[in-house]
Design a protein around this motif. Structure first.
Motif, PDB file in Angstrom:
ATOM      1  N   VAL A 184      -7.641 -37.531 -37.269  1.00  0.00           N
ATOM      2  CA  VAL A 184      -8.840 -38.323 -37.649  1.00  0.00           C
ATOM      3  C   VAL A 184      -8.522 -39.813 -37.766  1.00  0.00           C
ATOM      4  O   VAL A 184      -9.208 -40.547 -38.458  1.00  0.00           O
ATOM      5  N   ILE A 185      -7.509 -40.237 -37.049  1.00  0.00           N
ATOM      6  CA  ILE A 185      -6.955 -41.577 -37.200  1.00  0.00           C
ATOM      7  C   ILE A 185      -8.012 -42.700 -37.138  1.00  0.00           C
ATOM      8  O   ILE A 185      -7.867 -43.740 -37.772  1.00  0.00           O
ATOM      9  N   GLU A 186      -9.132 -42.439 -36.429  1.00  0.00           N
ATOM     10  CA  GLU A 186     -10.172 -43.465 -36.265  1.00  0.00           C
ATOM     11  C   GLU A 186     -11.129 -43.516 -37.458  1.00  0.00           C
ATOM     12  O   GLU A 186     -11.876 -44.477 -37.618  1.00  0.00           O
ATOM     13  N   ASP A 187     -11.138 -42.481 -38.302  1.00  0.00           N
ATOM     14  CA  ASP A 187     -12.166 -42.343 -39.328  1.00  0.00           C
ATOM     15  C   ASP A 187     -11.603 -42.733 -40.710  1.00  0.00           C
ATOM     16  O   ASP A 187     -10.979 -41.925 -41.394  1.00  0.00           O
ATOM     17  N   GLU A 188     -11.870 -43.979 -41.112  1.00  0.00           N
ATOM     18  CA  GLU A 188     -11.270 -44.518 -42.342  1.00  0.00           C
ATOM     19  C   GLU A 188     -11.657 -43.703 -43.578  1.00  0.00           C
ATOM     20  O   GLU A 188     -10.836 -43.487 -44.457  1.00  0.00           O
ATOM     21  N   ARG A 189     -12.935 -43.251 -43.634  1.00  0.00           N
ATOM     22  CA  ARG A 189     -13.390 -42.518 -44.831  1.00  0.00           C
ATOM     23  C   ARG A 189     -12.680 -41.178 -44.975  1.00  0.00           C
ATOM     24  O   ARG A 189     -12.239 -40.795 -46.051  1.00  0.00           O
ATOM     25  N   GLU A 190     -12.566 -40.478 -43.831  1.00  0.00           N
ATOM     26  CA  GLU A 190     -11.892 -39.175 -43.895  1.00  0.00           C
ATOM     27  C   GLU A 190     -10.401 -39.346 -44.214  1.00  0.00           C
ATOM     28  O   GLU A 190      -9.813 -38.561 -44.966  1.00  0.00           O
ATOM     29  N   LYS A 191      -9.806 -40.433 -43.678  1.00  0.00           N
ATOM     30  CA  LYS A 191      -8.386 -40.699 -43.969  1.00  0.00           C
ATOM     31  C   LYS A 191      -8.180 -40.926 -45.466  1.00  0.00           C
ATOM     32  O   LYS A 191      -7.238 -40.419 -46.068  1.00  0.00           O
TER      33      LYS A 191
END
Ligand SMILES: Cc1cc2nc3c(=O)[nH]c(=O)nc-3n(C[C@H](O)[C@H](O)[C@H](O)COP(=O)(O)O)c2cc1C
Length: 206
Positions: A161-168
């Motif tokens: 999920v490297i692109e998804d800041e919230r999920e990270k």
């Protein structure tokens, strides 16, 4: 073949799967072996499967060779290293021509057949063809070990999920929670394993 003695039981057994590519390159990764038991009590038959997501070396090796080794171990460090490092050859032994982890408690060789393929995963049905039990251990549940396993799963998800800041951020929050459990309940191996995750995700000083 009943695999209970070798440590593979109903539900999902988290093991380290070792495979070899057609050109002979060795690989190790944590993977869940799925075991379902037939409703038919007379047959009492276990079915084993593995569900592999796109992009792993385990998947490409299995496509090439149709064989995998399940290494049963409760060594937290091996789980983290197999997930993120390329384990070097000093970790491996050979059993019937396939790579195995020397330190594992048992080894099971499975033959695989592709049972289902969709956009998200490949499901293989597994047939055990050889088993070796190296060591039988009696051990109480350690929450630190369970926490390392949960944190390692989240860490492998983090790369996806490297692109998804919230999920990270969400994943990291959960990892920090598990790091706290390891600090409180873990033994030396669990703390060393969490230390490796901490080097990559900076979990312990938050
Ligand atoms: C405890 C645990 C269980 C895992 N189970 C699976 C699984 O069943 N299927 C899968 O595709 N990935 C699973 N993963 C993620 C893989 O281990 C991860 O993608 C790994 O980097 C693949 O490595 P490889 O490219 O060397 O095969 C699991 C990870 C952990 C920590």
């Amino acid at each position: 073949m009943d695999l209970k003695e070798a440590g593979i039981d109903e539900g999902i057994s988290e093991v380290i799967v070792t495979t070899k590519s057609a050109s002979g390159k060795l690989n190790a990764a944590p993977i869940g072996i799925i075991t379902t038991t037939s409703e038919d009590k007379d047959k009492d038959k276990n079915n084993h499967f593995v569900k592999l997501y796109e992009g792993s070396k385990t998947l490409s090796n299995l496509m090439e060779t149709n064989k995998l080794m399940a290494n049963v171990t409760d060594d937290a460090v091996l789980f983290v290293k197999a997930a993120f490092d390329n384990l070097n050859e000093t970790y491996f032994s050979f059993f019937s021509g396939l790579p195995a982890l020397t330190e594992a408690n048992s080894w099971i060789i499975f033959q695989s057949v592709l049972a289902e393929e969709c956009s998200e995963f490949y499901l293989f049905q597994l047939t055990p063809i050889a088993v070796k039990i190296n060591r039988k251990e009696v051990k109480a549940i350690n929450r630190g070990l369970n926490a390392v396993i949960e944190a390692t799963i989240l860490a492998t998800r983090y790369d996806v999920v490297i692109e998804d800041e919230r999920e990270k951020e969400e994943l990291k929050k959960l990892m920090v929670h598990y790091a706290g459990i390891v600090k409180k309940c873990g033994g030396r191996r669990e703390k060393e394993a969490m230390g490796i995750l901490d080097e990559n995700f900076l979990l312990l000083d938050e």
